[in-house]
Each structure stands twice: as structure tokens, then as C-alpha cells.
Design an enzyme around this catalytic site. Structure first.
Site, PDB file in Angstrom:
ATOM      1  N   ASP A 111       9.894   5.963  -7.347  1.00 35.12           N
ATOM      2  CA  ASP A 111       8.699   5.111  -7.233  1.00 35.12           C
ATOM      3  C   ASP A 111       7.440   5.915  -7.556  1.00 35.12           C
ATOM      4  O   ASP A 111       6.430   5.835  -6.844  1.00 35.12           O
ATOM      5  CB  ASP A 111       8.614   4.495  -5.826  1.00 35.12           C
ATOM      6  CG  ASP A 111       7.786   3.219  -5.801  1.00 35.12           C
ATOM      7  OD1 ASP A 111       7.507   2.661  -6.895  1.00 35.12           O
ATOM      8  OD2 ASP A 111       7.415   2.775  -4.709  1.00 35.12           O
ATOM      9  N   GLY A 144       0.628   0.255   3.741  1.00 31.26           N
ATOM     10  CA  GLY A 144       2.017   0.396   3.344  1.00 31.26           C
ATOM     11  C   GLY A 144       2.714  -0.955   3.446  1.00 31.26           C
ATOM     12  O   GLY A 144       2.109  -1.932   3.881  1.00 31.26           O
ATOM     13  N   LYS A 192      -0.264  -0.167   8.260  1.00 35.02           N
ATOM     14  CA  LYS A 192      -1.333   0.623   7.640  1.00 35.02           C
ATOM     15  C   LYS A 192      -1.108   2.116   7.791  1.00 35.02           C
ATOM     16  O   LYS A 192      -0.326   2.560   8.625  1.00 35.02           O
ATOM     17  CB  LYS A 192      -2.661   0.280   8.316  1.00 35.02           C
ATOM     18  CG  LYS A 192      -3.143  -1.111   8.022  1.00 35.02           C
ATOM     19  CD  LYS A 192      -4.391  -1.396   8.827  1.00 35.02           C
ATOM     20  CE  LYS A 192      -4.758  -2.869   8.709  1.00 35.02           C
ATOM     21  NZ  LYS A 192      -5.788  -3.246   9.656  1.00 35.02           N
ATOM     22  N   VAL A 193      -1.851   2.858   6.980  1.00 35.70           N
ATOM     23  CA  VAL A 193      -1.923   4.310   7.146  1.00 35.70           C
ATOM     24  C   VAL A 193      -3.317   4.606   7.704  1.00 35.70           C
ATOM     25  O   VAL A 193      -4.319   4.139   7.151  1.00 35.70           O
ATOM     26  CB  VAL A 193      -1.703   5.041   5.808  1.00 35.70           C
ATOM     27  CG1 VAL A 193      -1.831   6.547   5.996  1.00 35.70           C
ATOM     28  CG2 VAL A 193      -0.328   4.695   5.231  1.00 35.70           C
ATOM     29  N   GLY A 230      -5.123   3.345   4.105  1.00 38.36           N
ATOM     30  CA  GLY A 230      -4.164   2.854   3.119  1.00 38.36           C
ATOM     31  C   GLY A 230      -3.286   1.782   3.734  1.00 38.36           C
ATOM     32  O   GLY A 230      -3.243   1.626   4.954  1.00 38.36           O
TER      33      GLY A 230
HETATM   34  N1  LIG Z   1      -1.014  11.498   4.024  1.00 33.70           N
HETATM   35  C1  LIG Z   1      -1.898  10.670   3.481  1.00 33.70           C
HETATM   36  N2  LIG Z   1      -3.195  11.016   3.373  1.00 33.70           N
HETATM   37  C2  LIG Z   1      -4.087  10.153   2.827  1.00 33.70           C
HETATM   38  N3  LIG Z   1      -3.771   8.919   2.368  1.00 33.70           N
HETATM   39  C3  LIG Z   1      -2.494   8.520   2.460  1.00 33.70           C
HETATM   40  C4  LIG Z   1      -1.494   9.371   3.002  1.00 33.70           C
HETATM   41  N4  LIG Z   1      -0.316   8.715   2.952  1.00 33.70           N
HETATM   42  C5  LIG Z   1      -0.558   7.523   2.406  1.00 33.70           C
HETATM   43  N5  LIG Z   1      -1.861   7.394   2.101  1.00 33.70           N
HETATM   44  C6  LIG Z   1      -2.497   6.205   1.508  1.00 33.70           C
HETATM   45  O1  LIG Z   1      -1.845   5.056   2.019  1.00 33.70           O
HETATM   46  C7  LIG Z   1      -1.265   4.293   0.954  1.00 33.70           C
HETATM   47  C8  LIG Z   1       0.053   3.668   1.427  1.00 33.70           C
HETATM   48  O2  LIG Z   1       0.934   4.692   1.890  1.00 33.70           O
HETATM   49  P1  LIG Z   1       2.457   4.753   1.504  1.00 33.70           P
HETATM   50  O3  LIG Z   1       2.576   5.016   0.040  1.00 33.70           O
HETATM   51  O4  LIG Z   1       3.185   5.691   2.366  1.00 33.70           O
HETATM   52  O5  LIG Z   1       2.882   3.253   1.838  1.00 33.70           O
HETATM   53  P2  LIG Z   1       3.958   2.383   1.091  1.00 33.70           P
HETATM   54  O6  LIG Z   1       4.010   2.789  -0.335  1.00 33.70           O
HETATM   55  O7  LIG Z   1       3.802   0.955   1.267  1.00 33.70           O
HETATM   56  O8  LIG Z   1       5.172   2.846   1.886  1.00 33.70           O
HETATM   57  P3  LIG Z   1       6.303   1.907   2.402  1.00 33.70           P
HETATM   58  O9  LIG Z   1       6.690   1.056   1.250  1.00 33.70           O
HETATM   59  O10 LIG Z   1       7.332   2.897   2.821  1.00 33.70           O
HETATM   60  O11 LIG Z   1       5.692   1.146   3.553  1.00 33.70           O
HETATM   61  C9  LIG Z   1      -1.107   5.277  -0.212  1.00 33.70           C
HETATM   62  O12 LIG Z   1      -1.174   4.591  -1.447  1.00 33.70           O
HETATM   63  C10 LIG Z   1      -2.303   6.204  -0.015  1.00 33.70           C
HETATM   64  O13 LIG Z   1      -3.449   5.637  -0.587  1.00 33.70           O
END
Ligand SMILES: Nc1ncnc2c1ncn2[C@@H]1O[C@H](COP(=O)(O)OP(=O)(O)OP(=O)(O)O)[C@@H](O)[C@H]1O
Length: 381
Positions: free
Chosen positions: A147, A33, A37-38, A31
Site C-alpha cells: 500500500d 485511519g 483517528k491518529v 490524521g
Molecule cells: N506517526 C505519525 N506521525 C504523524 N502523522 C501520522 C503518523 N502516523 C499516521 N499519520 C497520519 O495519519 C494518517 C493515517 O494514518 P495511517 O496511515 O496509519 O491510517 P490508515 O492508512 O487508515 O491505517 P488503517 O487502514 O490501518 O486504519 C496518515 O496518512 C498520516 O497523515
């Protein structure tokens, strides 16, 4: 690769295991963010899998988001619930902040909406119910998520949705009109119009998701925040009886329409979760069975495939900083900037002490979602 054998319920990590990325093997980017990345990672010591959210300090500073990242980390340490994605621990090095979270393998709801466009009534009702349980827990703890959207709802391998991303979540306070972050399309009118807001904003977003799962489009579409705002102000979105897909209960349309009410005082959910759970669409729905995860989920993602866009959709180019950004950062070391100064050299409210709290384990205890809205109502969110 997808993997169904991932243990999604793990013991908390030991402090000694958490201080370095060298303790983890990086498997795949799953993913993206706002600040990096995640990753799906494997802990080398015990071979358990986790999701690791990697956030670039430079990006955080450049986007002036130090305070909100620390805010998310602080909220996460106090949140622990079966319908939330829970944090295991947080640590940092010179350039990055890291959040170690439960790994969910089913992909997020946005990915599946992209593939399937619509869901059937049973699936939509189940998704809505999972979201309601997560919201009930957050709201009871005084937290507005702000959100709620398909990207922040991730499926576990048994088809239960869990809520993530407390990036712009806030503890409710009576005066919050200047605090107007969110995602246009899911953002309630009172947030769009910079007014004070309460838990109703999260139920408005739930209404958008139910509408989207049912009809395959959102109630207010537009290319910009301004366009969406204008649409919202010009007319009340509502699902017409003839738009309800064949075989669906008309109460599903009523449920979405009540959540989408533009005035928070008219919106279902603004007085707490009981009125949402008691809506006729949920007549005979077994909430207790859901909370105990005893219902067979009506949509089970195929965990033998990757439930995220292939890595080329997560390529590194977006991660690089522009020359201009590099120049800004060279004025000071990243570390110094992060410890209290923004890129213009102005002191931020965030202090070294704030930063120190980033690296530690979750202190939250598992708690059961409240079964009544009494606490919520008394807190007048
Ligand atoms: N624990 C998890 N397990 C699997 N996929 C995840 C997990 N956490 C996040 N993801 C994937 O990663 C994507 C991005 O994560 P996240 O929502 O935390 O980022 P973000 O919304 O941009 O956060 P930020 O704005 O704080 O950087 C999510 O839409 C999801 O698809």
C-alpha cells in the site's frame, strides 16, 4: 499547532507507562485511519510527544478486519528502522485499540502534493530514494508493503520521508493471488488481476509516485477500481520525452517508465533493490550518506505550521456508527465479538489468544537496512 522541537528519536517506553490513555494528553487530530483517528499526544510523565493511532474495535469488526489489524500489529512489533514509522507500544481498552508511534511533524506526502502539486527533480529523487531504502528493509525481512502511496509516507522535521501503515502488508508467500488489497491508482496490475505477486508491486507504486511528483497527475486515473483496471489493461502508461519538465534529466522519465512496466518480469525492482539503486538516474547518488541521514533534504516542511488538514477535516461525524451498525453490535458485547466472533455470530479464525498479543511493546531491534540484495534474492520474493 506545529512544533519543531519534538524529539523524534525517543527511548522505548517502559511497560508501566503504556497501559492506559490516561497517561497521555491529547493535543490534536493529525490524521485519519480506516478505524479512527491518529492523534498527536504528549506523555504526561516525561512530556515527550507521540502519534497515537486509535482504532475502534466496533469498526474493525464491522469491516471484518480483525485479522488484518492483528497482522499489522504483529508486523509492527518486528519492524524497526530509520526510514519506517516505528511503533513504541500497543494497548487496548474495552472499545479501542491503541498504537503508540514515533510522531513525525512534517505531514504526509499527500498533504504536500495537495498544496504544491509537483516537486522538482532533486526533491522527487530524494523522496524516491527514501522509499527505496524503506522498501529494501521490508523486503529483506520478507514483508511486502502493498500500500505504498503518498498518504503512507510522512516527513520528519528534517525532510526525510518515512513509511507507515502495514495494514495490508503481508509476509510474502508463493501463493497470494487471493490477497488483493491495495489502493487503486497505486496498485500493480498483477494485484488488480488477482495474480500471485512479489516485491515488484511495491516498486510499481514507487513508479506512480515518481510520475505524480513529476507531472502532477497519476498514470492511471479513474473514478473506480474498474475504470482504472480497464485503463491499465488497455495501454502501458509511459512518460513521453516531451512531457519531461524542462531541466529534468531524461533518465527520470526512464526510471518511472521502467517501474511502471505492467508485466512484473519486465519491471525494474522485481529482482531486488540493487537494480533500482543502480539505475542511471541515481548515478553518483550517495546511498550511504542517505542511510546515515547526512544529506540535507531538498524539501523541508515548515514545522511551525500544522502539516495536516485542520481538525474540521477530521470531524467526529465519520467516527459515529450508523443505527444499523449499533444494532448489529448489540447482539453481543463488543468485547465478545472481538474475542472471536464476527457480527453475524460466526466464529472467526482470530482467537482470544490472538487478541492478547495486541497489548505489548515493540520487540524489534533497530537494524540497519541491508546494503546488498543478496538476502532478498535468495528469499525469491
Ligand atoms: N506517526 C505519525 N506521525 C504523524 N502523522 C501520522 C503518523 N502516523 C499516521 N499519520 C497520519 O495519519 C494518517 C493515517 O494514518 P495511517 O496511515 O496509519 O491510517 P490508515 O492508512 O487508515 O491505517 P488503517 O487502514 O490501518 O486504519 C496518515 O496518512 C498520516 O497523515
Amino acid at each position: 499547532m506545529g512544533n519543531c522541537n519534538i524529539n523524534e528519536k525517543k527511548e522505548d517506553m517502559l511497560e508501566s507507562d503504556i497501559t492506559s490513555i490516561s497517561n497521555f494528553q491529547f493535543i490534536d487530530a493529525i490524521g485519519r485511519g480506516g478505524f479512527g483517528k491518529v492523534w498527536k499526544v504528549k506523555k504526561k510523565k516525561n512530556t515527550l510527544f507521540y502519534a497515537l493511532k486509535v482504532m475502534s474495535k466496533a469498526k474493525i469488526i464491522l469491516k471484518k478486519s480483525v485479522q488484518s489489524v492483528l497482522n499489522e500489529r504483529q508486523l509492527l512489533s518486528n519492524v524497526r528502522h530509520g526510514f519506517m514509522i516505528n511503533m513504541q507500544c500497543a494497548f487496548q481498552d474495552k472499545e479501542y485499540l491503541y498504537l503508540v508511534m514515533d510522531l513525525l511533524t512534517g505531514g504526509d506526502l499527500r498533504f504536500h502534493i495537495g498544496r504544491l502539486r509537483r516537486f522538482n527533480e532533486e526533491q522527487t529523487k530524494f523522496f524516491a530514494a527514501c522509499i527505496i531504502i524503506a522498501l529494501e528493509y521490508l523486503h529483506q525481512n520478507g514483508i511486502l508493503h502493498r500500500d505504498i502511496k503518498p498518504e503512507n509516507l510522512v516527513f520528519d522535521s528534517s525532510g526525510y520521508l518515512r513509511l507507515t501503515d502495514l495494514g495490508i502488508a503481508r509476509i510474502w508467500k508463493p501463493e497470494n493471488s487471493s490477497d488483493t488489497s491495495g489502493t487503486p491508482g497505486y496498485m500493480a496490475p498483477e494485484v488488480m488481476c488477482r495474480q500471485n505477486h512479489g516485491i515488484g508491486v511495491d516498486y510499481f507504486a514507487l513508479g506512480v509516485i515518481v510520475y505524480e511528483c513529476m507531472l502532477g497527475r497519476r498514470p492511471y486515473m479513474g473514478r473506480s477500481r474498474q475504470e482504472i483496471r480497464e485503463q491499465m489493461l488497455s495501454k502501458q502508461a509511459a512518460i513521453k520525452r516531451q512531457e519531461i519538465p524542462p531541466g529534468w534529466d531524461i533518465q527520470a522519465g526512464d526510471f518511472a517508465n521502467q517501474l511502471l512496466q505492467r508485466k512484473p518480469q519486465n519491471r525494474l525492482g522485481s529482482n531486488g533493490p540493487d537494480e533500482v539503486k543502480e539505475h542511471p538516474w541515481f548515478k553518483d547518488f550517495d546511498w550511504e550518506k542517505l542511510e546515515n541521514k547526512k544529506i540535507l533534504a531538498p524539501f523541508i516542511p515548515n514545522c511551525n505550521q500544522d502539516n495536516y488538514l485542520p481538525s474540521d477535516g477530521l470531524n467526529d461525524s465519520d467516527d459515529s456508527l450508523s443505527a444499523e451498525q449499533h444494532l448489529l453490535l448489540r447482539r453481543n458485547s463488543i468485547q465478545n465479538l472481538f474475542n472471536g466472533y464476527d457480527q453475524d455470530g460466526n466464529q472467526q479464525q482470530c482467537s482470544q489468544n490472538n487478541l492478547m498479543i495486541f497489548s505489548s511493546q515493540s520487540s524489534a531491534r533497530q537494524s540497519k537496512a541491508p546494503t546488498s540484495s543478496s538476502t532478498l534474492k535468495s528469499s525469491k520474493l
